[in-house]
Motif scaffolding. Structure first.
Motif, short mmCIF file in Angstrom:
data_model
loop_
_atom_site.label_atom_id
_atom_site.label_comp_id
_atom_site.label_asym_id
_atom_site.label_seq_id
_atom_site.Cartn_x
_atom_site.Cartn_y
_atom_site.Cartn_z
N ILE A 1 7.03 -3.96 28.19
CA ILE A 1 7.88 -5.14 28.25
C ILE A 1 8.99 -4.97 29.29
CG2 ILE A 1 9.63 -6.44 26.96
CD1 ILE A 1 7.86 -6.02 24.47
N LEU A 2 9.69 -3.85 29.24
CA LEU A 2 10.82 -3.64 30.15
C LEU A 2 10.36 -3.42 31.59
CD1 LEU A 2 13.07 -1.36 27.92
CD2 LEU A 2 13.53 -3.70 28.63
N SER A 3 9.30 -2.65 31.79
CA SER A 3 8.84 -2.39 33.16
C SER A 3 8.28 -3.65 33.80
CB SER A 3 7.78 -1.28 33.15
OG SER A 3 6.66 -1.64 32.37
N GLU A 4 7.54 -4.45 33.04
CA GLU A 4 7.01 -5.69 33.60
C GLU A 4 8.11 -6.73 33.81
OE1 GLU A 4 2.40 -5.54 31.94
OE2 GLU A 4 3.85 -6.90 31.01
N ALA A 5 9.12 -6.72 32.95
CA ALA A 5 10.22 -7.67 33.11
C ALA A 5 11.00 -7.40 34.40
CB ALA A 5 11.16 -7.61 31.90
N VAL A 6 11.32 -6.12 34.65
CA VAL A 6 12.05 -5.77 35.88
C VAL A 6 11.17 -6.00 37.10
CG1 VAL A 6 13.10 -3.87 37.15
CG2 VAL A 6 13.57 -4.14 34.72
N ALA A 7 9.88 -5.65 37.00
CA ALA A 7 8.98 -5.82 38.14
C ALA A 7 8.73 -7.29 38.45
CB ALA A 7 7.65 -5.12 37.86
N GLY A 8 8.77 -8.14 37.43
CA GLY A 8 8.47 -9.55 37.64
C GLY A 8 9.65 -10.38 38.11
N LEU A 9 10.86 -9.83 38.08
CA LEU A 9 12.02 -10.59 38.55
C LEU A 9 11.99 -10.74 40.07
CD1 LEU A 9 14.92 -9.00 36.44
CD2 LEU A 9 13.90 -11.27 36.14
N PRO A 10 12.33 -11.92 40.59
CA PRO A 10 12.42 -12.06 42.05
C PRO A 10 13.51 -11.14 42.60
CG PRO A 10 12.36 -14.21 40.96
CD PRO A 10 12.56 -13.18 39.88
N LEU A 11 13.18 -10.36 43.60
CA LEU A 11 14.13 -9.44 44.24
C LEU A 11 14.30 -9.86 45.70
CD1 LEU A 11 15.88 -6.90 44.40
CD2 LEU A 11 13.79 -5.57 44.73
N HIS A 12 15.52 -10.22 46.06
CA HIS A 12 15.79 -10.69 47.43
C HIS A 12 16.86 -9.82 48.08
CE1 HIS A 12 13.31 -14.26 47.01
NE2 HIS A 12 13.90 -14.51 45.86
N PHE A 13 16.84 -9.83 49.39
CA PHE A 13 17.80 -9.08 50.21
C PHE A 13 18.69 -10.10 50.92
CE2 PHE A 13 18.99 -6.58 54.02
CZ PHE A 13 19.55 -5.48 53.39
N TYR A 14 20.00 -10.03 50.67
CA TYR A 14 20.92 -11.05 51.17
C TYR A 14 21.90 -10.45 52.17
CZ TYR A 14 19.40 -13.96 47.20
OH TYR A 14 18.67 -14.69 46.30
N GLU A 15 22.49 -11.36 52.96
CA GLU A 15 23.61 -11.00 53.83
C GLU A 15 24.72 -12.03 53.67
OE1 GLU A 15 22.98 -11.28 58.02
OE2 GLU A 15 21.47 -12.87 57.81
#
Length: 420
Positions: free
Chosen positions: A56-70
């Protein structure tokens, strides 16, 4: 030079990273538990509750959108799609895996061993070009005796490409992405499995007891009493076990000869509260990982009125701390010193916090009518196409009957006092 010398002396005065409490003989290594069962990352994953929590925890973190901002000149933020790190974090950290698999793997390491490591590959310009997971059970975090600085010693195996098995490689901190879990020195995290090995060991023992109970015919073990003297007791025991042992032989009628009688000597599982023990251990394991019981299949205390609130608390109190560890560790290890003021990484958890359709529409209406959300802001949150700017998609509107207190009545009296 004076500052570096001072820091070096300060670091040398600190203890090396360890996974024991100071002055204590109690070790947090995985291994034997008070139940007599050996607990490690692999035996614990055979428990359905542990496997479920980790998944549950590993898939939850892996499934979150991760973006790189400036940060932009106007003080807002924008996706830095042209930066090499954006593609690595959002799509492919290396040619062999996707971002989802990479984060899922590292999160699994973090939950089982308390630490997650990845090797940072850089080009000649110092830019990050790839990230490869490293096994935490083969990594040691050490401190150099001369400089007092940390370094990572990794023991390689046949699974590692182009490196002789049995050797070790020393990696400097700028070549390792290290995400530590909860620890006592701030440098190395402790494994939740090792810290709670007695609770998990009890769950393993209870499951094994239940399996053997049914394997032995779902009947308590006991003694065969004979009025006389037996010449071959072992043969009689084996004969009894072959005829009546095993779940397939349960409830067979036993025929006893020569005055023998069967005397049960064990406690029935119901008397020992076997099922209650197994159920409590599931709650205990869910408590270790701070996962709501309903997410591992225990719906006893969940209902339609509170299950949504439990899901929101899961995001706030369980996922958010893990997400913060990821974001800050990646920023510390992957960004150059001059980039840390301009760029940052961010997981988007808004999708998990969304309520039902009616609640979302009511919230959007409030934001739209009070001027802090545009039509395109709302449409992006709902994953809808943007309205072109020339058609008013980016306009921020407010109700016409709202004005500042100091301007109250200005339209009735007129600015010049004469109605003009």
């Amino acid at each position: 030079m004076i500052t570096m010398g001072f820091l070096s002396g300060l670091f040398k005065s600190r203890d090396a990273p360890t996974n024991r409490t100071a002055g204590s003989a109690y070790s947090f290594f995985m291994g034997g538990s008070t139940s007599g069962k050996r607990v490690n990352e692999r035996t614990s994953m055979q428990m359905t509750a542990v496997y479920s929590c980790v998944r549950i925890l590993s898939e939850a973190v892996a499934g979150l959108p991760l973006h790189f901002y400036e940060y932009t000149d106007k003080g807002s933020k924008a996706k830095a799609t042209e930066h090499p790190l954006y593609f690595l974090l959002h799509d492919e950290p290396n040619p062999e895996m996707t971002s989802f698999v990479f984060r899922e793997t590292l999160m699994t390491h973090l939950l089982l061993w308390g630490n997650a490591y990845a090797q940072i590959i850089r080009n000649g310009k110092g830019e990050v070009v790839a990230l490869y997971p490293l096994m935490p059970d083969r990594m040691d975090v050490k401190r150099d005796s001369s400089t007092g600085l940390l370094y990572y010693e990794y023991r390689v195996s046949n699974d590692d490409a182009k490196i002789n098995s049995g050797s070790s490689v020393n990696l400097p901190p700028d070549e390792v992405l290290h995400i530590p879990g909860l620890g006592f020195d701030g440098l190395v995290g402790y494994s939740p499995i090792a810290m709670a090995k007695n609770a998990i060991g009890l769950a393993i023992a209870a499951e094994e007891y239940g399996s053997k109970f049914f394997a032995n015919g779902a009947a308590p073990s006991g003694a065969l009493e004979h009025p006389g003297t037996l010449k071959d007791a072992a043969k009689l025991r084996e004969s009894w076990q072959s005829l009546f042992g095993g779940s397939s032989n349960a409830h067979k009628v036993a025929v006893l000869e020569e005055g023998m009688k069967y005397v049960p000597i064990s406690i029935a599982p119901s008397d020992a509260q076997f099922l209650e023990t197994r159920k409590f251990q599931i709650d205990e394991i869910a408590r270790i990982f701070r996962v709501p019981p309903h997410m591992v299949g225990d719906l006893e205390k969940s209902s339609f009125s509170n299950i949504e609130q439990q899901s929101l608390e899961f995001v706030k109190y369980t996922l958010d701390p893990w997400v913060s560890r990821w974001e800050q560790s990646m920023a510390r290890s992957l960004l150059k010193p001059e980039e840390k003021k301009q760029y940052f990484m961010k997981f988007n958890v808004d999708g998990l916090l969304r309520g039902d359709y009616q609640s979302r529409m009511n919230g959007y209406a409030v934001g739209r009518q009070n001027g802090w959300m545009s039509a395109n802001d709302i449409r992006e949150l709902e994953n809808l196409d943007r309205i072109p700017a020339e058609q008013g998609g980016d306009l921020y509107l407010i109700n016409g009957n709202m004005t500042k207190l100091e301007d109250a009545g200005i339209f009735a009296a007129g600015k010049n006092g004469d109605g003009s």
